[in-house]
Design a protein around this motif. Sequence first.
Motif, mmCIF file in Angstrom:
data_model
loop_
_atom_site.group_PDB
_atom_site.id
_atom_site.type_symbol
_atom_site.label_atom_id
_atom_site.label_comp_id
_atom_site.label_asym_id
_atom_site.label_seq_id
_atom_site.Cartn_x
_atom_site.Cartn_y
_atom_site.Cartn_z
ATOM 1 N N VAL A 142 0.866 -1.181 0.000
ATOM 2 C CA VAL A 142 0.000 0.000 0.000
ATOM 3 C C VAL A 142 0.900 1.226 0.000
ATOM 4 C CG1 VAL A 142 -1.782 1.296 1.211
ATOM 5 C CG2 VAL A 142 -1.821 -1.189 1.244
ATOM 6 N N ALA A 293 -3.192 5.118 6.134
ATOM 7 C CA ALA A 293 -4.308 4.495 5.431
ATOM 8 C C ALA A 293 -5.629 5.091 5.910
ATOM 9 C CB ALA A 293 -4.300 2.986 5.645
ATOM 10 N N ILE A 384 -8.488 0.076 -1.486
ATOM 11 C CA ILE A 384 -7.854 1.394 -1.615
ATOM 12 C C ILE A 384 -7.727 1.843 -3.071
ATOM 13 C CG2 ILE A 384 -5.763 2.724 -1.131
ATOM 14 C CD1 ILE A 384 -5.397 1.153 1.404
#
Length: 540
Positions: A142, A293, A384
């Motif tokens: 990520v 995040a 995401i």
Amino acid sequence: MKYKLFALLALFLPVVTFAQETAEKGLDEKVNDAFMPFATWWENTVLTSVPIAGYNIPIVLILLILGATFFTIYFKFPGITKFPLAINVVRGKYEEIEKYGLEKVEMHMTEDGDIPDTIRDESEEGEVSHFQALATAVSGTVGLGNIAGVAVAIALGGPGATFWMIVCGLIGMSTKFVECTLGVKYRDVGPDGTVYGGPMYYLSKGLSESNFKILGKVLAVIFAILCVGASFGGGNAFQSNQAAVQLTTMLSLEGGATGVIIGVVLAILVGIVIIGGIKKIASVTEKIVPFMAGIYVLASLIIIFANIKYIGDAFGMIFSGAFSPDAAIGGIVGVIIVGFQRAAFSNEAGAGSAAIAHSAVKTRYPASEGIVALLEPFIDTVVICTMTALVIIFFNMDAGAFDYGNGVGSTVLLNDSGAYVGGVDLTSMAYDSVIPGFRYVLTIAIILFAFSTMISWSYYGLQSWKYLFGRGKTADILYKVLFLLFVVIGAAATLDAVIKFSDAMILALVFPNMIGLLILFPKVKKSLTKYINAINKVYE
């Protein structure tokens, strides 16, 4: 925490200002000119294509897609059927049998089925918890691939590329499960308790068990060499590049050496952390990953809900674009290639890199960590990346930037100077259009994304380097110096050069890794059965 973030941002200001005033103009261009030829050659080599039904399809994507599809079917869609189990493992629901082993738990279990907390933990292998291993691996996946990478995918393949990114993420959950289970199963543990693991070890040791000793050694060495390169590229140069771009844009910086100086500052910060090894990296990432995040997801949700009436149109563009014969380079197959290529870069399923971080987990059951690892592609790509894509699509809809009349279905959004907008700049503009000033928050998030990804990948590359050159301190220092040098190169080079090099480096890992997975997957089945049986005996 917030004061540290502002201090981190403030650190860049005086240094970059100094660079603008004193550095030789054009240094960034010189770095890029030296780097571009190699990046182009490497990209062409890795993305060698074969003609199928009139389309030129990269061999690496064929291997990646077919392998992931096979594992998904063979393990009965583990991304769906094992998802609740993965959540429970991360929560620590089954940690007793992982710490103490089934026999000891059964021996001390009371008649009511309770497990006393007086059993001594005799598990000496492993350095980090399930959550820390997941956080470290997620921080490696990520990253800016979720911010800039999605923008690149939509710019090249239109909204339809998002659909294939999601598909790649879903089937990639199975691949991640297989490779991370093998990573724990075949890891090495040094005399001091340090764990050494990853594809290098399961390729050499696992294939040797399967009577492919020479093949295993060859594939392990190839993987290790490529992983070192990938740590310099996708796990490093791309991250520093996009962090530098965002800082330069937000602060309106100019000067021929701005990227170099930003890269130097990033290199210093990364160097401070990576000296501490996996325990230090894990302790940092388990704090940074949830924070960054959380900010990014919250902002995405705000924008999605602000445009909720257009959500049907956005998904309509995603689905129709995925199967439109006029979409992107090469029609439907072109969109698929763009989507899978960007998703593979984003979640790294099939590349084997995350197995290096997961190998360091504290557990007696390899399959337990494989199950935890399947959450990564879901978090990274399905959640995401999809959020990012929706925000960008909403923005482009408002700007009237989608143009399918030219037969390519790409975004044609231009900035005030008439230049093409792509990468992190496009994402930043999309978020700022709904949340004014969010580009400043996004800049902090981007720096954290880049920072956490770089420190995680430094561990991946170092483990591969040690496999090749030994576990001495001199080898350690040499690798870290080279790694930090690429932080600077990435910040100075152009996005085009960095993407060529980074994409190819990440995708090249698929060749040796996937060959090994397709031979070793029966061993994963045995490990999974053993773990499930242990859970059923104690907890059911």
